[in-house]
Enzyme design. Structure first.
Site, PDB file in Angstrom:
ATOM      1  N   TYR A   1      -3.473   1.695  16.453  1.00 47.91           N
ATOM      2  CA  TYR A   1      -2.437   1.806  17.178  1.00 47.91           C
ATOM      3  C   TYR A   1      -2.356   1.656  18.710  1.00 47.91           C
ATOM      4  O   TYR A   1      -1.995   0.757  19.269  1.00 47.91           O
ATOM      5  CB  TYR A   1      -1.767   3.124  16.953  1.00 47.91           C
TER       6      TYR A   1
ATOM      7  N   GLU B   1      -6.811   8.584   7.067  1.00 45.35           N
ATOM      8  CA  GLU B   1      -7.007   9.198   8.094  1.00 45.35           C
ATOM      9  C   GLU B   1      -7.506  10.370   7.866  1.00 45.35           C
ATOM     10  O   GLU B   1      -6.759  11.533   8.477  1.00 45.35           O
ATOM     11  CB  GLU B   1      -5.910   8.968   8.964  1.00 45.35           C
TER      12      GLU B   1
ATOM     13  N   ASN C   1      -7.315   1.684  10.443  1.00 42.88           N
ATOM     14  CA  ASN C   1      -5.640   1.954  11.088  1.00 42.88           C
ATOM     15  C   ASN C   1      -5.878   2.028  12.550  1.00 42.88           C
ATOM     16  O   ASN C   1      -6.539   2.734  13.255  1.00 42.88           O
ATOM     17  CB  ASN C   1      -5.149   3.121  10.672  1.00 42.88           C
TER      18      ASN C   1
ATOM     19  N   ARG D   1       0.782  -1.137   0.176  1.00 44.93           N
ATOM     20  CA  ARG D   1       0.081   0.216   0.031  1.00 44.93           C
ATOM     21  C   ARG D   1       0.689   1.284   0.004  1.00 44.93           C
ATOM     22  O   ARG D   1       1.740   1.481   0.924  1.00 44.93           O
ATOM     23  CB  ARG D   1      -0.756   0.246   1.177  1.00 44.93           C
TER      24      ARG D   1
ATOM     25  N   GLU E   1      -3.368  -0.184   8.281  1.00 43.10           N
ATOM     26  CA  GLU E   1      -2.224   0.207   9.357  1.00 43.10           C
ATOM     27  C   GLU E   1      -2.224  -0.319  10.399  1.00 43.10           C
ATOM     28  O   GLU E   1      -3.092  -0.478  11.306  1.00 43.10           O
ATOM     29  CB  GLU E   1      -1.988   1.895   9.352  1.00 43.10           C
TER      30      GLU E   1
ATOM     31  N   HIS F   1      -2.803  11.157   1.317  1.00 47.41           N
ATOM     32  CA  HIS F   1      -2.074  10.615   2.577  1.00 47.41           C
ATOM     33  C   HIS F   1      -1.180  11.902   3.212  1.00 47.41           C
ATOM     34  O   HIS F   1      -0.018  12.239   3.235  1.00 47.41           O
ATOM     35  CB  HIS F   1      -1.000   9.669   2.422  1.00 47.41           C
TER      36      HIS F   1
END
Length: 499
Positions: free
Chosen positions: A324, A193, A322, A104, A399, A148
């Protein structure tokens, strides 16, 4: 309470959570993935390409921001980054050596359409044509992200994402790239995002363009939703029908500190601002009423015109997530002043419009170099939430990864056992979600290699491949070899097997 409530994710620590324990126990037994599960890695243009003045490329907002004193660690910029523009064949060979099935990457808007208007510059598109051809030759599926965060500076000078026209400029850009690459690239992502673009770029100012206006933040969020819808239509008009269009959201796992009514309400408000502001229009064609009410003292949302939400609600072929770390919040007495411990950088300005009385807490547990808690249960919760809220929509983790203080040893090898353990825990959470009915089709590790980490400069290393920034030499870390074994077998080796 409805499934969309943040209370669907109970407040527990990673060590005692009922949701987390099956993930942990999976580390002691074989964990396998279904045949055809896609194993990939991800990057973005400004973080790796360099060559910012070559081939007619003009400045993006990140060029301007990173060259503004005090905006990035050490004043570092993406001018050279890791020089992927000149070394892409070497990097693709590295992906092939690791056995990746997918890559990606994002297209630099000002590289293919300088100034964000007018015809494409073919030399810019040619770079991506060569990259795609190289990937396909090595048997690696390309996945293109159109945006992005590198908005052409001239569009920002004209008002940026708070201006409606930017969404229409994005649709024209999407059509140009779709026409150029759509015959060979089947998987497309419109925006990466958009929360960061709007709330960190126009709210807290820790991302480009560095503005701090809560109303502009909400306008930007809406026009990003509109851009997604317009861009989706433009792509589908320009490409073969077989191609798939998605978006990547950094949807937050928001947990209340306690079950008190005040903390539950605080969590709901942050959930609206982190999640509902995007998945409401994208999945249901409407903003949450609670979001509109909570922000009514800032704006009447009159920038939402008839037909906008129908456009934003363009059917998706997949949803990228995504993840985290989770967020832990509570109600606070009175307005908060100064930086918040929300994991999104230090600023005197809040990225949370009309939520100045919500307090963010550090979640318990092990932390990465970013200060983010390692909590795989949050990824499981996120996947199950969208399994409930968007049934039938395929999910991809676009991600997931961690920054650690990686250094070569005396022999030049880079051992990163913390990252291996992080990946094992989070991939175990994905497998658990699959077993519980989530339609997860693939996983993209963030990131393929160390790179320019936005306002953190080159301080934070997320890569599975170590980059010596002085020589730009690439060295796969032990996590890269471990992940290669996952991609080859579809099973999770033990953490210890990485050496």
């Amino acid at each position: 309470m409805p499934d969309s409530s943040p209370t669907a994710s109970p407040v527990t620590s990673p060590t005692d959570s009922p949701a987390a324990s099956p993930v942990t126990s999976a580390a002691t037994s074989p964990v396998t993935f279904p045949p055809g599960f896609l194993w990939g890695a991800a990057t973005s243009a400004y973080q790796i390409e360099g060559a910012v003045r070559e081939g007619g490329r003009t400045p993006s907002i990140w060029d301007t921001f990173s060259h503004t004193p005090g905006k990035t660690a050490g004043g570092e910029t993406g001018d050279t980054a890791v020089d992927h523009y000149h070394r892409f064949r070497e990097d693709v060979a590295l992906m092939a050596d690791l056995g990746l099935g997918a890559y990606r990457f994002s297209v630099s808007w000002p590289r293919v359409q300088p100034t964000g208007r007018g015809p494409a510059v073919q030399i810019g598109l040619d770079f991506y044509r060569r990259l795609v051809d190289e990937l396909l030759e090595k048997g690696i599926q390309p996945a293109v992200t159109l945006y992005h965060w590198d908005l052409p500076q001239e569009l920002e000078d004209a008002g940026g994402w708070p201006e409606r026209d930017t969404a229409h400029r994005f649709a024209e850009y999407a059509q140009l790239v779709g026409e150029a690459l759509g015959d060979r690239v089947e998987n497309w992502i419109t925006l990466n995002e958009p929360w960061c673009s709007a709330f960190l770029g126009y709210g807290s100012g820790v991302h480009a363009p560095g503005r701090t206006d809560p109303v502009a933040t909400l306008k930007a969020a809406h026009h990003l939703n509109l851009a997604h819808g317009l861009g989706t239509s433009a792509l589908r008009a320009a490409m073969p029908a077989r191609n798939k269009v998605a978006i990547s959201l950094n949807s937050a796992v928001v947990r209340p500190l306690s079950q008190s009514p005040a903390d539950l309400e605080a969590a709901r408000r942050i959930d609206d601002l982190a999640n509902g502001v995007f998945h409401g229009p994208l999945l249901r064609g409407a903003y949450p009423d609670s979001l509109l009410k909570a922000t009514s003292r800032l704006t009447d949302w009159s920038f939402v015109l008839d037909g906008d939400l129908r456009t934003a609600n363009a059917p998706l072929d997949a949803l990228g997530l995504n993840y985290y770390s989770p967020a832990l919040v509570s109600a606070a007495e009175g307005e908060l002043k100064g930086p918040r411990a929300d994991g999104h950088g230090a600023s005197e300005h809040s990225p949370w419009p009309a939520a100045d009385d919500v307090l963010f807490h550090q979640t318990p547990g092990e932390r990465t170099e970013m200060g983010w808690t390692v909590d795989p249960s949050g990824l499981y919760d996120l996947l199950m939430r969208y399994t409930r809220e968007a049934p039938g929509l395929p999910l991809y983790i676009t991600e997931n990864g961690a920054a650690y203080d990686d250094k070569p040893d005396a022999d030049g090898r880079v051992h990163d056992p913390e990252r291996v353990a992080y990946l094992h825990g989070h991939l175990s959470a994905v497998r658990r979600a699959l077993a519980d009915g989530a339609d997860v089709r693939g996983y993209y590790l963030w990131s393929l290699m160390d790179n320019f980490e936005w306002s953190y400069g080159y301080e934070k290393r997320f890569g599975a491949v170590y980059v010596d920034y002085a020589t730009l030499e690439r060295t796969p870390k032990s996590s890269a070899r471990w992940y290669a074994e996952v991609a080859r077998t579809g099973a999770l080796p033990t953490v210890e097997s990485a050496g």
